[in-house]
Design an enzyme around this catalytic site. Structure first.
Site, PDB file in Angstrom:
ATOM      1  N   LYS A  50      34.742  -7.555 -25.851  1.00 21.63           N
ATOM      2  CA  LYS A  50      33.514  -7.272 -25.090  1.00 21.63           C
ATOM      3  C   LYS A  50      32.913  -5.950 -25.553  1.00 21.63           C
ATOM      4  CE  LYS A  50      36.451  -5.356 -21.441  1.00 21.63           C
ATOM      5  NZ  LYS A  50      37.186  -5.694 -20.212  1.00 21.63           N
ATOM      6  N   ARG A 149      37.588  -7.165  -7.546  1.00 28.81           N
ATOM      7  CA  ARG A 149      36.467  -7.005  -8.471  1.00 28.81           C
ATOM      8  C   ARG A 149      35.903  -8.378  -8.781  1.00 28.81           C
ATOM      9  NH1 ARG A 149      36.974  -4.461 -14.539  1.00 28.81           N
ATOM     10  NH2 ARG A 149      37.969  -6.482 -14.899  1.00 28.81           N
ATOM     11  N   TYR A 271      22.279  25.714 -24.044  1.00 24.74           N
ATOM     12  CA  TYR A 271      21.481  25.594 -22.819  1.00 24.74           C
ATOM     13  C   TYR A 271      22.090  26.403 -21.684  1.00 24.74           C
ATOM     14  CZ  TYR A 271      18.455  21.889 -24.596  1.00 24.74           C
ATOM     15  OH  TYR A 271      17.526  21.172 -25.308  1.00 24.74           O
TER      16      TYR A 271
HETATM   17  C1  LIG Z   1      38.518  -5.492 -20.358  1.00 23.29           C
HETATM   18  C2  LIG Z   1      39.490  -6.487 -19.865  1.00 23.29           C
HETATM   19  C3  LIG Z   1      40.712  -6.692 -20.518  1.00 23.29           C
HETATM   20  C4  LIG Z   1      41.213  -5.785 -21.619  1.00 23.29           C
HETATM   21  O1  LIG Z   1      41.757  -4.634 -21.027  1.00 23.29           O
HETATM   22  P1  LIG Z   1      42.444  -3.469 -21.863  1.00 23.29           P
HETATM   23  O2  LIG Z   1      42.911  -2.530 -20.828  1.00 23.29           O
HETATM   24  O3  LIG Z   1      41.375  -2.897 -22.726  1.00 23.29           O
HETATM   25  O4  LIG Z   1      43.526  -4.085 -22.661  1.00 23.29           O
HETATM   26  C5  LIG Z   1      41.519  -7.728 -20.095  1.00 23.29           C
HETATM   27  N1  LIG Z   1      41.142  -8.516 -19.048  1.00 23.29           N
HETATM   28  C6  LIG Z   1      39.991  -8.318 -18.384  1.00 23.29           C
HETATM   29  C7  LIG Z   1      39.663  -9.211 -17.239  1.00 23.29           C
HETATM   30  C8  LIG Z   1      39.134  -7.294 -18.755  1.00 23.29           C
HETATM   31  O5  LIG Z   1      38.011  -7.093 -18.062  1.00 23.29           O
END
Ligand SMILES: *Cc1c(COP(=O)(O)O)cnc(C)c1O
Length: 376
Positions: A50, A149, A271
């Site tokens: 992703k 979630r 800044y």
């Molecule tokens: C992003 C995600 C993962 C991968 O998690 P990592 O901690 O990066 O290995 C696995 N499962 C779900 C549902 C996720 O959202």
């Protein structure tokens, strides 16, 4: 005429006018995948790609792990799945973690993408699609085991089960859930979620389980099911807090020096003048800032390295630049166009993230598009 004497050849701009050079080590990525596969066995390891493979470039990443035998790919969005479809052979399965938004069902079915079903309503929509196409459609059912979630909540499980018994049109490829604290091996939440997952598995006895993210791959066999879903560990992040940099670094980042100067005691830097020179100091301004994924929280906290020497960040991180203290280096060690190490042999991704009070995931996915990318 010897132009080395009379007109020095300008140094090549090795960053090609970019903020710096982002090196992505595909061989290290492949070794990380192999290591995660071995740690997952007998379960298979998917790849979570992703957000453009955590910012590293999904096209390059999927090809590399495919060559290592990966056939299951998880993205967050259907739009990401569509992009992957064109890049991968047909013998893969692509899963959409966030499920489908209303209206994408037919496109999803047409492209042989597997949605993760997160609610009864999504289950109903997907089976309506299957019925109207008169096709059996694949799905992953995600259950909430305690993260609140995504996923079917516990009270809707009986209805989901009844629904599947009535309809033969959904081919449930896996039941899955996601752990909230897999990176903390000592967290009680892991055992609670595992116990909930075991109950769910007993309610759907014929369906394979997909459970572990990177951290959970290392929590023990009970967490793995038949398919694991590592993301960050592929890209060199630390899977669990008690493992000391177990994965190989995949990302290296060098940033170009845009200007050097000497300032006197009392000079204000950056800044709001948050840094005031206590004595004469030499500074270098480098060409990357918070727009390049180096968070403003690194202001006067983090550091970069030059051939092993730590060069502290002084003053605020700007959008496109930040200033580092180079007083400890020999004069002219760093000049206009020199490259300093932000992530590399002397500073890991995790160390940078920790200085920035964030996590490796956020650093990687923020690195952005202004670096010259080198895949090696
Ligand atoms: C992003 C995600 C993962 C991968 O998690 P990592 O901690 O990066 O290995 C696995 N499962 C779900 C549902 C996720 O959202």
């Amino acid at each position: 005429m010897n132009n080395l004497v009379f007109s020095p050849q300008p140094k090549m701009d090795s960053a090609g006018g970019a903020a710096g050079i982002l090196v992505i080590d595909i061989a290290a990525l492949k070794r990380n995948y192999r290591r995660l596969s071995a740690a997952s066995a007998p379960a298979r390891a998917a790849a979570v790609v992703k957000a453009d493979a955590y910012g590293l470039g999904a096209a390059k990443v999927v090809t590399a792990v495919y060559e290592e035998g990966c056939r299951h790919f998880f993205v967050a969005l259907f739009s990401e799945a569509l992009q992957l479809c064109s890049q991968l052979p047909l013998d893969v399965e692509i899963f959409v973690l966030n499920g489908l938004l209303p209206g994408s069902e037919y496109a999803c079915a047409a492209n042989n993408v597997t949605p993760v079903i997160n609610s009864l309503e999504q289950l109903r929509q997907w089976s309506l699609t299957a019925h109207s196409l008169n096709r059996r459609l694949p799905a992953v059912l995600q259950f909430d085991t305690g993260m609140s979630r995504l996923g079917i909540p516990p009270e809707d499980r009986p209805a989901a089960k009844a629904y599947l018994q009535d309809s033969d049109k959904i081919d449930v490829r896996f039941i899955m859930s996601h752990l909230a604290s897999a990176d903390e091996p000592g967290s009680e939440q892991n055992a609670v979620q595992l116990a909930n997952m075991k109950v769910i598995a007993s309610e759907f006895p014929d369906i394979d389980v997909c459970f572990a993210n990177s951290g959970a791959v290392f929590l023990g066999e009970a967490y793995r099911g038949v398919l694991t879903r590592p993301g960050i560990a592929l890209y060199g992040g630390r899977p669990t807090a008690d493992m000391h940099e177990p994965m190989e670094q995949v990302v290296g980042l060098q940033v170009a020096v845009a200007q050097t100067r000497t300032v006197q005691a009392g000079a204000k830097v950056g800044y709001s003048g948050t840094h005031i020179a206590k004595e004469e100091m030499r500074l270098a301004t480098i060409s990357a800032g918070y727009a390049d994924g180096l968070p403003r929280s690194l202001s006067s906290r983090g550091a970069v390295f030059y051939r092993g020497t730590r060069l502290p960040i002084v003053g605020r991180v700007s959008m496109d630049s930040m200033t580092i203290d180079i007083s400890c280096l020999p004069k002219d060690a760093i000049v206009h166009g020199s490259l300093v190490e932000v992530i590399g042999p002397h500073q890991t991704l995790e160390e940078l993230a920790s200085d920035a009070e964030t996590i490796s995931y956020e650093i990687l996915t923020s690195l952005g598009r202004r670096y010259a990318r080198r895949y090696v």
